[in-house]
Design a protein around this motif. Sequence first.
Motif, mmCIF file in Angstrom:
data_model
loop_
_atom_site.group_PDB
_atom_site.id
_atom_site.type_symbol
_atom_site.label_atom_id
_atom_site.label_comp_id
_atom_site.label_asym_id
_atom_site.label_seq_id
_atom_site.Cartn_x
_atom_site.Cartn_y
_atom_site.Cartn_z
ATOM 1 N N TRP B 7 5.074 -3.430 -11.422
ATOM 2 C CA TRP B 7 4.094 -2.710 -12.220
ATOM 3 C C TRP B 7 3.229 -1.882 -11.648
ATOM 4 O O TRP B 7 2.952 -1.328 -11.047
ATOM 5 N N PRO B 8 2.167 -3.099 -11.037
ATOM 6 C CA PRO B 8 1.346 -2.822 -10.538
ATOM 7 C C PRO B 8 1.300 -2.673 -8.917
ATOM 8 O O PRO B 8 0.926 -1.490 -8.627
ATOM 9 N N THR B 11 3.578 1.027 -8.592
ATOM 10 C CA THR B 11 1.947 1.753 -8.634
ATOM 11 C C THR B 11 1.538 2.057 -7.638
ATOM 12 O O THR B 11 1.037 3.177 -7.283
ATOM 13 N N LEU B 12 0.681 0.711 -7.628
ATOM 14 C CA LEU B 12 -0.412 0.918 -6.329
ATOM 15 C C LEU B 12 -0.006 1.252 -4.920
ATOM 16 O O LEU B 12 -0.264 2.589 -4.457
ATOM 17 N N LEU B 15 0.723 5.242 -4.901
ATOM 18 C CA LEU B 15 -0.342 5.572 -4.305
ATOM 19 C C LEU B 15 -0.477 5.400 -3.813
ATOM 20 O O LEU B 15 -0.343 7.129 -2.881
ATOM 21 N N ALA B 16 -0.670 4.221 -2.918
ATOM 22 C CA ALA B 16 -0.726 4.497 -1.278
ATOM 23 C C ALA B 16 0.327 5.204 -0.489
ATOM 24 O O ALA B 16 -0.674 6.101 0.139
ATOM 25 N N PHE B 19 -1.074 8.613 -0.597
ATOM 26 C CA PHE B 19 -1.821 9.231 -0.147
ATOM 27 C C PHE B 19 -1.659 9.265 1.324
ATOM 28 O O PHE B 19 -1.577 10.599 1.965
ATOM 29 N N VAL B 22 0.255 12.328 1.750
ATOM 30 C CA VAL B 22 -0.768 13.536 1.895
ATOM 31 C C VAL B 22 -1.681 13.396 2.971
ATOM 32 O O VAL B 22 -1.483 14.865 3.908
ATOM 33 N N LEU B 23 -2.260 12.508 3.361
ATOM 34 C CA LEU B 23 -2.765 12.383 4.648
ATOM 35 C C LEU B 23 -2.145 12.996 5.897
ATOM 36 O O LEU B 23 -3.010 14.121 6.900
ATOM 37 N N ALA B 26 -1.539 16.650 6.206
ATOM 38 C CA ALA B 26 -2.590 17.283 6.010
ATOM 39 C C ALA B 26 -3.140 17.005 7.355
ATOM 40 O O ALA B 26 -3.722 17.937 8.032
ATOM 41 N N SER B 27 -2.863 15.476 8.115
ATOM 42 C CA SER B 27 -3.958 16.114 9.821
ATOM 43 C C SER B 27 -3.377 16.363 10.557
ATOM 44 O O SER B 27 -3.460 16.963 12.027
#
Lengths: 190, 325
Positions: B7-8, B11-12, B15-16, B19, B22-23, B26-27
Amino acid sequence: MNLLVILVSVVFVNNFVLSRFLGICPFLGVSKKLETAVGMSIAVTFVMALASVMSWLVQTYLLVPLGIEYMQTIAFILVIAGLVQFVEMVIKKTSPTLYQALGVYLPLITTNCAVLGVAILNIQSNFNLIETLVNGVGGGLSFTLAIVLFAGVRERLETAPIPKALEGFPIAMLAASLLSIAFFAFQGLI
Amino acid sequence: MLNSVIWPVVTLGGLAILFGIVLAFASKKFAVAVNPKTAEVREVLPGANCGGCGFAGCDALADAISSGKAAVTACPVGGSELAEKLAQIMGVTADATEKKVARVLCGGDCNNAKEKYEYQGIEDCKAAEALAGGSKSCKYGCTGLGSCVKACPFDAIHVVNGVAVVDEEKCTACAKCVAVCPKNIIELVPVSNEVRVLCKNQEKGKDVMQSCKVGCIACQKCVKVCKFDAIVFENNLARIDYSKCTNCMMCAEACPTKTIYANFNNRKKAKVIDDKCIGCTICAKNCNFEAIEGELKGKHVVLEDKCVGCGVCYEKCPKDAIEMK
Protein backbone atom coordinates in the motif's frame (compact mmCIF):
# COMPACT_ATOMS: atom_id res chain seq x y z
CA MET A 1 -14.20 32.99 17.05
CA ASN A 2 -12.25 29.78 16.87
CA LEU A 3 -10.72 30.86 13.55
CA LEU A 4 -9.64 34.20 15.06
CA VAL A 5 -7.94 32.39 17.91
CA ILE A 6 -6.07 30.20 15.42
CA LEU A 7 -4.96 33.26 13.46
CA VAL A 8 -3.74 35.24 16.50
CA SER A 9 -2.09 32.15 17.89
CA VAL A 10 -0.11 31.37 14.77
CA VAL A 11 0.88 34.96 13.95
CA PHE A 12 1.87 36.21 17.40
CA VAL A 13 1.98 33.57 20.14
CA ASN A 14 3.43 30.66 18.21
CA ASN A 15 5.15 32.69 15.50
CA PHE A 16 6.68 30.22 13.02
CA VAL A 17 10.05 31.87 12.87
CA LEU A 18 10.50 33.52 16.25
CA SER A 19 8.81 30.96 18.54
CA ARG A 20 8.90 27.68 16.64
CA PHE A 21 12.20 28.41 14.90
CA LEU A 22 11.06 27.11 11.52
CA GLY A 23 12.19 28.69 8.25
CA ILE A 24 15.31 30.25 9.77
CA CYS A 25 17.29 29.87 6.54
CA PRO A 26 15.31 32.37 4.40
CA PHE A 27 14.75 34.46 7.53
CA LEU A 28 18.49 35.14 7.70
CA GLY A 29 19.24 34.81 4.00
CA VAL A 30 16.67 37.08 2.35
CA SER A 31 16.27 39.72 5.03
CA LYS A 32 19.03 42.10 4.01
CA LYS A 33 16.69 44.36 2.07
CA LEU A 34 13.09 45.17 2.89
CA GLU A 35 12.06 44.87 -0.76
CA THR A 36 13.29 41.30 -1.27
CA ALA A 37 11.99 40.33 2.17
CA VAL A 38 8.48 41.41 1.18
CA GLY A 39 8.69 39.53 -2.13
CA MET A 40 9.85 36.38 -0.36
CA SER A 41 7.15 36.55 2.29
CA ILE A 42 4.35 37.01 -0.25
CA ALA A 43 5.58 33.90 -2.04
CA VAL A 44 5.81 31.97 1.25
CA THR A 45 2.28 32.98 2.28
CA PHE A 46 0.94 31.87 -1.07
CA VAL A 47 2.68 28.49 -0.97
CA MET A 48 1.85 27.87 2.70
CA ALA A 49 -1.87 28.39 2.09
CA LEU A 50 -1.86 26.10 -0.95
CA ALA A 51 0.31 23.45 0.67
CA SER A 52 -1.85 23.36 3.83
CA VAL A 53 -4.98 22.60 1.85
CA MET A 54 -3.34 20.09 -0.48
CA SER A 55 -1.59 18.18 2.29
CA TRP A 56 -4.78 18.11 4.38
CA LEU A 57 -6.63 16.55 1.42
CA VAL A 58 -3.88 13.96 0.90
CA GLN A 59 -3.86 13.11 4.61
CA THR A 60 -7.63 12.84 4.99
CA TYR A 61 -8.56 11.07 1.77
CA LEU A 62 -5.44 9.01 1.06
CA LEU A 63 -3.20 8.32 4.04
CA VAL A 64 -5.83 7.83 6.76
CA PRO A 65 -8.17 5.48 4.81
CA LEU A 66 -5.18 3.34 3.83
CA GLY A 67 -3.77 3.42 7.36
CA ILE A 68 -0.34 4.64 6.31
CA GLU A 69 -0.14 7.89 8.32
CA TYR A 70 3.50 7.15 9.07
CA MET A 71 4.33 8.03 5.44
CA GLN A 72 3.12 11.57 6.16
CA THR A 73 6.51 13.35 5.86
CA ILE A 74 7.48 11.84 2.53
CA ALA A 75 4.01 12.25 1.07
CA PHE A 76 3.86 15.91 2.13
CA ILE A 77 7.29 16.71 0.71
CA LEU A 78 6.19 15.15 -2.55
CA VAL A 79 2.97 17.15 -2.59
CA ILE A 80 4.65 20.46 -1.73
CA ALA A 81 7.48 20.06 -4.25
CA GLY A 82 5.12 19.08 -7.05
CA LEU A 83 2.72 21.85 -6.16
CA VAL A 84 5.35 24.58 -6.14
CA GLN A 85 6.73 23.44 -9.48
CA PHE A 86 3.26 23.44 -10.98
CA VAL A 87 2.39 26.86 -9.58
CA GLU A 88 5.66 28.29 -10.88
CA MET A 89 4.88 27.08 -14.41
CA VAL A 90 1.35 28.43 -14.32
CA ILE A 91 2.43 31.84 -13.03
CA LYS A 92 5.22 32.05 -15.60
CA LYS A 93 2.70 31.54 -18.38
CA THR A 94 -0.26 33.49 -17.11
CA SER A 95 1.24 36.46 -15.27
CA PRO A 96 4.79 37.53 -16.17
CA THR A 97 4.55 40.43 -13.72
CA LEU A 98 3.73 38.18 -10.78
CA TYR A 99 6.44 35.76 -11.95
CA GLN A 100 9.01 38.56 -11.93
CA ALA A 101 8.01 39.43 -8.38
CA LEU A 102 7.84 35.87 -7.00
CA GLY A 103 9.75 33.82 -9.58
CA VAL A 104 13.17 33.71 -7.98
CA TYR A 105 11.78 32.87 -4.56
CA LEU A 106 9.42 30.05 -5.50
CA PRO A 107 12.04 27.29 -5.99
CA LEU A 108 13.66 28.35 -2.71
CA ILE A 109 10.44 27.68 -0.84
CA THR A 110 10.06 24.08 -2.03
CA THR A 111 12.29 22.86 0.76
CA ASN A 112 11.42 25.51 3.34
CA CYS A 113 10.77 23.66 6.61
CA ALA A 114 8.13 26.22 7.66
CA VAL A 115 5.94 25.02 4.79
CA LEU A 116 6.32 21.36 5.75
CA GLY A 117 5.89 22.42 9.38
CA VAL A 118 2.54 24.10 8.81
CA ALA A 119 1.28 21.05 6.89
CA ILE A 120 2.19 18.65 9.71
CA LEU A 121 0.97 20.98 12.48
CA ASN A 122 -2.43 21.18 10.77
CA ILE A 123 -2.78 17.42 11.05
CA GLN A 124 -1.47 17.26 14.63
CA SER A 125 -3.96 19.92 15.74
CA ASN A 126 -6.87 17.99 14.19
CA PHE A 127 -8.01 20.97 12.13
CA ASN A 128 -10.82 20.76 9.58
CA LEU A 129 -10.36 22.13 6.05
CA ILE A 130 -11.35 25.74 6.84
CA GLU A 131 -9.19 25.86 9.97
CA THR A 132 -6.35 24.40 7.94
CA LEU A 133 -6.64 27.17 5.37
CA VAL A 134 -6.68 29.85 8.08
CA ASN A 135 -3.69 28.29 9.79
CA GLY A 136 -1.83 28.14 6.45
CA VAL A 137 -2.48 31.79 5.62
CA GLY A 138 -1.70 32.73 9.24
CA GLY A 139 1.58 30.81 9.02
CA GLY A 140 2.50 32.84 5.97
CA LEU A 141 1.55 36.07 7.74
CA SER A 142 3.64 35.13 10.76
CA PHE A 143 6.64 34.57 8.48
CA THR A 144 5.92 37.91 6.80
CA LEU A 145 5.73 39.74 10.11
CA ALA A 146 8.98 38.25 11.37
CA ILE A 147 11.04 38.75 8.20
CA VAL A 148 9.77 42.27 7.50
CA LEU A 149 10.48 43.39 11.07
CA PHE A 150 13.91 41.82 10.89
CA ALA A 151 14.71 43.33 7.48
CA GLY A 152 13.88 46.75 8.89
CA VAL A 153 16.25 46.14 11.77
CA ARG A 154 19.00 44.94 9.47
CA GLU A 155 18.68 47.92 7.15
CA ARG A 156 19.26 50.15 10.15
CA LEU A 157 22.18 48.01 11.31
CA GLU A 158 23.89 48.73 7.96
CA THR A 159 24.47 52.34 8.94
CA ALA A 160 24.88 51.84 12.69
CA PRO A 161 28.31 52.09 14.32
CA ILE A 162 28.98 48.43 15.12
CA PRO A 163 32.23 47.00 16.54
CA LYS A 164 34.32 45.43 13.78
CA ALA A 165 34.07 41.92 15.21
CA LEU A 166 30.28 42.00 15.23
CA GLU A 167 29.73 43.37 11.73
CA GLY A 168 27.50 41.37 9.37
CA PHE A 169 26.11 38.03 10.54
CA PRO A 170 27.09 38.15 14.23
CA ILE A 171 25.04 41.29 14.88
CA ALA A 172 22.19 39.88 12.75
CA MET A 173 22.11 36.77 14.97
CA LEU A 174 22.02 38.94 18.10
CA ALA A 175 19.23 41.06 16.66
CA ALA A 176 17.27 37.93 15.72
CA SER A 177 17.53 36.49 19.22
CA LEU A 178 16.41 39.77 20.79
CA LEU A 179 13.45 39.84 18.40
CA SER A 180 12.62 36.27 19.42
CA ILE A 181 12.76 37.14 23.11
CA ALA A 182 10.46 40.08 22.44
CA PHE A 183 7.91 37.74 20.89
CA PHE A 184 7.88 35.58 24.04
CA ALA A 185 5.91 38.43 25.62
CA PHE A 186 2.90 37.17 23.63
CA GLN A 187 3.02 33.79 25.44
CA GLY A 188 0.26 34.61 27.97
CA LEU A 189 -2.11 35.98 25.34
CA ILE A 190 -4.08 32.80 24.70
CA MET B 1 2.78 -8.23 6.00
CA LEU B 2 2.57 -7.92 2.26
CA ASN B 3 -0.18 -5.32 2.56
CA SER B 4 1.88 -3.08 4.78
CA VAL B 5 4.54 -2.95 2.07
CA ILE B 6 2.39 -2.80 -1.02
CA TRP B 7 0.00 0.00 0.00
CA PRO B 8 2.63 2.63 0.84
CA VAL B 9 4.59 1.79 -2.29
CA VAL B 10 1.53 1.92 -4.50
CA THR B 11 0.18 5.11 -2.89
CA LEU B 12 3.38 7.11 -2.93
CA GLY B 13 4.50 5.69 -6.26
CA GLY B 14 1.08 6.54 -7.66
CA LEU B 15 1.25 10.06 -6.24
CA ALA B 16 4.71 10.56 -7.70
CA ILE B 17 3.66 9.28 -11.11
CA LEU B 18 0.56 11.44 -11.02
CA PHE B 19 2.59 14.56 -10.20
CA GLY B 20 5.14 13.59 -12.83
CA ILE B 21 2.49 13.33 -15.51
CA VAL B 22 0.80 16.56 -14.46
CA LEU B 23 4.13 18.43 -14.43
CA ALA B 24 5.22 17.01 -17.78
CA PHE B 25 1.89 17.99 -19.24
CA ALA B 26 2.08 21.43 -17.62
CA SER B 27 5.60 22.11 -18.88
CA LYS B 28 4.34 21.55 -22.44
CA LYS B 29 1.09 23.39 -21.95
CA PHE B 30 2.55 26.35 -20.08
CA ALA B 31 5.85 26.54 -21.95
CA VAL B 32 6.99 30.14 -22.40
CA ALA B 33 8.92 30.84 -25.55
CA VAL B 34 12.28 32.35 -24.63
CA ASN B 35 14.16 34.31 -27.25
CA PRO B 36 17.12 32.03 -28.11
CA LYS B 37 19.11 35.07 -29.15
CA THR B 38 19.07 36.43 -25.59
CA ALA B 39 21.20 33.53 -24.40
CA GLU B 40 23.55 33.89 -27.36
CA VAL B 41 23.97 37.62 -26.78
CA ARG B 42 24.51 37.07 -23.06
CA GLU B 43 27.23 34.54 -23.88
CA VAL B 44 29.42 37.06 -25.71
CA LEU B 45 28.89 40.02 -23.35
CA PRO B 46 31.79 40.60 -20.94
CA GLY B 47 29.77 39.67 -17.84
CA ALA B 48 31.37 42.23 -15.54
CA ASN B 49 27.93 43.69 -14.74
CA CYS B 50 29.52 47.12 -14.57
CA GLY B 51 26.36 48.93 -15.70
CA GLY B 52 28.33 51.14 -18.10
CA CYS B 53 25.64 50.60 -20.73
CA GLY B 54 22.97 52.09 -18.49
CA PHE B 55 21.15 48.78 -18.01
CA ALA B 56 21.05 46.77 -14.79
CA GLY B 57 23.88 44.43 -15.68
CA CYS B 58 24.75 42.19 -18.61
CA ASP B 59 21.57 40.07 -18.40
CA ALA B 60 19.37 43.13 -18.76
CA LEU B 61 21.45 44.40 -21.68
CA ALA B 62 21.27 41.00 -23.41
CA ASP B 63 17.53 41.15 -23.06
CA ALA B 64 17.42 44.68 -24.48
CA ILE B 65 19.75 43.92 -27.40
CA SER B 66 17.97 40.73 -28.41
CA SER B 67 14.61 42.45 -28.36
CA GLY B 68 15.98 45.34 -30.38
CA LYS B 69 15.68 47.92 -27.59
CA ALA B 70 19.40 48.57 -27.47
CA ALA B 71 21.97 48.91 -30.23
CA VAL B 72 24.65 46.26 -30.74
CA THR B 73 27.18 48.93 -29.88
CA ALA B 74 25.57 49.60 -26.49
CA CYS B 75 28.32 47.89 -24.48
CA PRO B 76 31.15 50.39 -24.04
CA VAL B 77 33.41 47.78 -22.47
CA GLY B 78 33.47 45.29 -25.34
CA GLY B 79 34.24 47.95 -27.94
CA SER B 80 34.09 47.33 -31.67
CA GLU B 81 35.18 43.71 -31.37
CA LEU B 82 32.12 42.84 -29.31
CA ALA B 83 29.86 45.00 -31.47
CA GLU B 84 30.88 42.93 -34.50
CA LYS B 85 30.10 39.66 -32.73
CA LEU B 86 26.74 40.98 -31.57
CA ALA B 87 25.99 42.29 -35.06
CA GLN B 88 26.60 38.79 -36.40
CA ILE B 89 24.17 37.27 -33.91
CA MET B 90 21.54 39.89 -34.54
CA GLY B 91 22.08 39.95 -38.31
CA VAL B 92 22.77 43.65 -38.56
CA THR B 93 25.87 45.61 -39.48
CA ALA B 94 27.71 47.45 -36.78
CA ASP B 95 29.01 50.91 -37.42
CA ALA B 96 32.65 50.86 -36.51
CA THR B 97 32.97 52.35 -33.05
CA GLU B 98 36.33 53.54 -31.96
CA LYS B 99 37.50 52.51 -28.54
CA LYS B 100 37.23 55.31 -26.04
CA VAL B 101 39.21 55.87 -22.89
CA ALA B 102 38.70 58.04 -19.85
CA ARG B 103 41.14 60.91 -19.44
CA VAL B 104 41.69 63.03 -16.38
CA LEU B 105 41.93 66.61 -17.57
CA CYS B 106 44.07 68.06 -14.80
CA GLY B 107 47.81 68.41 -14.49
CA GLY B 108 47.81 69.85 -11.00
CA ASP B 109 49.90 67.23 -9.20
CA CYS B 110 51.82 67.81 -5.95
CA ASN B 111 54.65 69.60 -7.79
CA ASN B 112 52.50 71.87 -9.91
CA ALA B 113 49.52 72.91 -7.80
CA LYS B 114 49.74 74.77 -4.53
CA GLU B 115 47.98 73.59 -1.40
CA LYS B 116 45.43 75.89 0.20
CA TYR B 117 45.23 73.98 3.49
CA GLU B 118 46.06 70.59 4.91
CA TYR B 119 43.15 68.22 4.36
CA GLN B 120 42.72 65.63 7.10
CA GLY B 121 39.12 64.53 6.43
CA ILE B 122 37.91 61.23 5.04
CA GLU B 123 39.47 59.99 1.81
CA ASP B 124 36.66 60.99 -0.50
CA CYS B 125 36.61 63.63 -3.21
CA LYS B 126 33.04 64.72 -2.50
CA ALA B 127 33.85 65.28 1.18
CA ALA B 128 36.89 67.38 0.25
CA GLU B 129 34.86 69.25 -2.35
CA ALA B 130 32.50 70.33 0.40
CA LEU B 131 35.40 71.93 2.30
CA ALA B 132 35.99 75.04 0.19
CA GLY B 133 36.40 73.02 -3.01
CA GLY B 134 39.25 70.83 -1.82
CA SER B 135 42.68 71.48 -0.40
CA LYS B 136 44.28 72.52 -3.68
CA SER B 137 44.37 76.20 -4.47
CA CYS B 138 42.64 75.51 -7.80
CA LYS B 139 39.02 74.69 -7.17
CA TYR B 140 38.60 73.13 -10.61
CA GLY B 141 41.37 70.57 -10.23
CA CYS B 142 41.72 66.93 -9.14
CA THR B 143 41.66 66.57 -5.35
CA GLY B 144 43.72 63.41 -5.62
CA LEU B 145 41.68 61.53 -2.99
CA GLY B 146 40.70 58.79 -5.41
CA SER B 147 36.92 58.47 -5.42
CA CYS B 148 37.39 57.44 -9.06
CA VAL B 149 39.92 54.79 -8.01
CA LYS B 150 37.33 53.23 -5.72
CA ALA B 151 34.63 53.44 -8.39
CA CYS B 152 36.70 51.77 -11.13
CA PRO B 153 35.74 48.10 -11.51
CA PHE B 154 38.75 47.40 -13.73
CA ASP B 155 41.63 48.76 -11.62
CA ALA B 156 42.39 51.18 -14.46
CA ILE B 157 42.71 54.47 -12.59
CA HIS B 158 45.20 55.38 -9.88
CA VAL B 159 46.29 58.46 -8.02
CA VAL B 160 49.87 59.30 -8.94
CA ASN B 161 51.52 62.23 -7.18
CA GLY B 162 48.22 63.82 -6.25
CA VAL B 163 46.41 63.46 -9.56
CA ALA B 164 44.33 60.59 -10.91
CA VAL B 165 45.90 58.89 -13.92
CA VAL B 166 44.12 56.46 -16.23
CA ASP B 167 45.79 53.27 -17.39
CA GLU B 168 44.58 53.37 -20.99
CA GLU B 169 45.36 49.69 -21.55
CA LYS B 170 42.95 48.65 -18.83
CA CYS B 171 40.32 51.36 -19.27
CA THR B 172 37.10 50.13 -20.83
CA ALA B 173 35.25 53.45 -20.98
CA CYS B 174 32.51 52.28 -18.64
CA ALA B 175 32.23 55.89 -17.39
CA LYS B 176 32.00 55.00 -13.69
CA CYS B 177 34.79 57.45 -12.86
CA VAL B 178 33.18 60.15 -14.99
CA ALA B 179 30.00 59.84 -12.96
CA VAL B 180 31.69 59.85 -9.55
CA CYS B 181 34.10 62.79 -10.05
CA PRO B 182 32.71 65.87 -8.28
CA LYS B 183 34.97 68.15 -10.33
CA ASN B 184 33.82 66.82 -13.71
CA ILE B 185 37.37 66.62 -14.95
CA ILE B 186 37.21 63.10 -16.38
CA GLU B 187 36.08 62.76 -19.98
CA LEU B 188 35.66 59.89 -22.42
CA VAL B 189 37.76 60.49 -25.50
CA PRO B 190 38.46 58.34 -28.59
CA VAL B 191 41.74 56.58 -27.90
CA SER B 192 43.46 57.76 -31.12
CA ASN B 193 43.32 61.39 -30.03
CA GLU B 194 46.72 62.15 -28.58
CA VAL B 195 46.34 65.78 -27.63
CA ARG B 196 44.56 66.91 -24.48
CA VAL B 197 44.17 70.11 -22.48
CA LEU B 198 45.09 69.29 -18.89
CA CYS B 199 43.12 72.07 -17.29
CA LYS B 200 39.55 72.93 -16.44
CA ASN B 201 40.20 76.25 -14.71
CA GLN B 202 37.89 78.97 -15.97
CA GLU B 203 39.54 81.84 -14.10
CA LYS B 204 41.59 84.61 -15.71
CA GLY B 205 45.23 83.97 -16.58
CA LYS B 206 46.75 85.72 -13.58
CA ASP B 207 44.64 83.82 -11.04
CA VAL B 208 45.41 80.52 -12.74
CA MET B 209 49.13 81.23 -12.68
CA GLN B 210 49.03 81.86 -8.95
CA SER B 211 47.45 78.53 -8.16
CA CYS B 212 48.99 76.08 -10.62
CA LYS B 213 52.03 75.80 -12.88
CA VAL B 214 50.20 73.88 -15.60
CA GLY B 215 46.99 75.86 -15.83
CA CYS B 216 45.51 77.31 -19.00
CA ILE B 217 46.32 81.02 -18.78
CA ALA B 218 44.10 81.90 -21.72
CA CYS B 219 46.94 83.19 -23.93
CA GLN B 220 45.28 81.69 -27.01
CA LYS B 221 48.61 80.77 -28.61
CA CYS B 222 47.20 77.34 -29.38
CA VAL B 223 44.26 78.87 -31.20
CA LYS B 224 46.63 80.85 -33.41
CA VAL B 225 48.97 77.98 -34.11
CA CYS B 226 46.27 75.44 -34.98
CA LYS B 227 45.89 75.13 -38.74
CA PHE B 228 42.70 73.12 -38.53
CA ASP B 229 40.47 75.36 -36.34
CA ALA B 230 40.33 72.49 -33.90
CA ILE B 231 40.74 74.58 -30.76
CA VAL B 232 37.67 76.15 -29.30
CA PHE B 233 38.24 78.92 -26.83
CA GLU B 234 35.57 79.65 -24.26
CA ASN B 235 35.41 80.63 -20.56
CA ASN B 236 39.14 81.46 -20.47
CA LEU B 237 39.88 77.88 -21.42
CA ALA B 238 41.07 76.08 -24.54
CA ARG B 239 39.12 72.99 -25.59
CA ILE B 240 39.97 70.61 -28.41
CA ASP B 241 37.32 69.77 -30.98
CA TYR B 242 38.25 66.16 -31.60
CA SER B 243 36.26 65.97 -34.81
CA LYS B 244 38.74 68.43 -36.32
CA CYS B 245 41.98 67.60 -34.46
CA THR B 246 44.58 65.84 -36.60
CA ASN B 247 47.11 65.04 -33.85
CA CYS B 248 49.65 67.43 -35.36
CA MET B 249 50.53 68.43 -31.78
CA MET B 250 51.45 71.99 -32.79
CA CYS B 251 49.34 73.36 -29.92
CA ALA B 252 51.21 71.20 -27.44
CA GLU B 253 54.47 72.64 -28.81
CA ALA B 254 53.19 76.19 -28.58
CA CYS B 255 51.60 76.05 -25.13
CA PRO B 256 53.80 78.13 -22.76
CA THR B 257 52.66 76.36 -19.59
CA LYS B 258 52.62 72.87 -21.16
CA THR B 259 48.98 72.59 -20.23
CA ILE B 260 48.23 71.08 -23.60
CA TYR B 261 49.80 67.68 -23.40
CA ALA B 262 50.71 65.27 -26.16
CA ASN B 263 53.13 62.39 -26.19
CA PHE B 264 55.55 63.44 -28.91
CA ASN B 265 56.87 59.88 -29.17
CA ASN B 266 53.55 58.96 -30.76
CA ARG B 267 53.87 61.65 -33.41
CA LYS B 268 53.67 60.14 -36.84
CA LYS B 269 55.65 61.12 -39.93
CA ALA B 270 54.43 61.02 -43.49
CA LYS B 271 56.48 59.06 -45.98
CA VAL B 272 56.14 58.99 -49.75
CA ILE B 273 56.14 55.55 -51.35
CA ASP B 274 58.31 56.23 -54.39
CA ASP B 275 56.84 53.52 -56.61
CA LYS B 276 53.34 54.91 -56.35
CA CYS B 277 54.03 58.66 -56.51
CA ILE B 278 53.19 60.18 -59.89
CA GLY B 279 54.22 63.74 -59.01
CA CYS B 280 50.76 65.31 -59.02
CA THR B 281 51.81 67.88 -56.33
CA ILE B 282 48.46 67.60 -54.56
CA CYS B 283 50.14 66.68 -51.28
CA ALA B 284 52.56 69.58 -51.42
CA LYS B 285 49.74 72.02 -52.10
CA ASN B 286 47.68 70.76 -49.21
CA CYS B 287 50.46 70.60 -46.67
CA ASN B 288 50.01 73.35 -44.07
CA PHE B 289 53.58 73.07 -42.87
CA GLU B 290 55.54 73.24 -46.17
CA ALA B 291 56.94 69.87 -45.36
CA ILE B 292 56.64 68.30 -48.82
CA GLU B 293 58.94 69.19 -51.71
CA GLY B 294 58.92 67.99 -55.29
CA GLU B 295 58.58 69.07 -58.92
CA LEU B 296 55.55 68.36 -61.10
CA LYS B 297 55.86 64.84 -62.58
CA GLY B 298 58.81 64.22 -60.22
CA LYS B 299 58.99 62.13 -57.05
CA HIS B 300 58.03 64.01 -53.91
CA VAL B 301 59.89 63.99 -50.62
CA VAL B 302 58.68 64.66 -47.08
CA LEU B 303 60.98 66.87 -45.04
CA GLU B 304 61.07 64.97 -41.76
CA ASP B 305 62.03 67.90 -39.56
CA LYS B 306 59.07 69.92 -40.80
CA CYS B 307 56.44 67.17 -40.93
CA VAL B 308 54.18 67.11 -37.85
CA GLY B 309 52.17 64.06 -38.80
CA CYS B 310 48.81 65.71 -39.33
CA GLY B 311 47.96 63.19 -42.06
CA VAL B 312 46.35 65.65 -44.45
CA CYS B 313 48.59 64.55 -47.33
CA TYR B 314 47.80 60.91 -46.54
CA GLU B 315 44.11 61.63 -46.96
CA LYS B 316 44.48 63.84 -50.04
CA CYS B 317 46.84 61.63 -52.07
CA PRO B 318 44.81 60.15 -54.96
CA LYS B 319 47.27 57.28 -55.49
CA ASP B 320 47.64 56.16 -51.85
CA ALA B 321 51.31 56.89 -52.22
CA ILE B 322 51.78 58.27 -48.71
CA GLU B 323 51.98 56.25 -45.54
CA MET B 324 51.94 57.44 -41.93
CA LYS B 325 54.45 55.92 -39.57
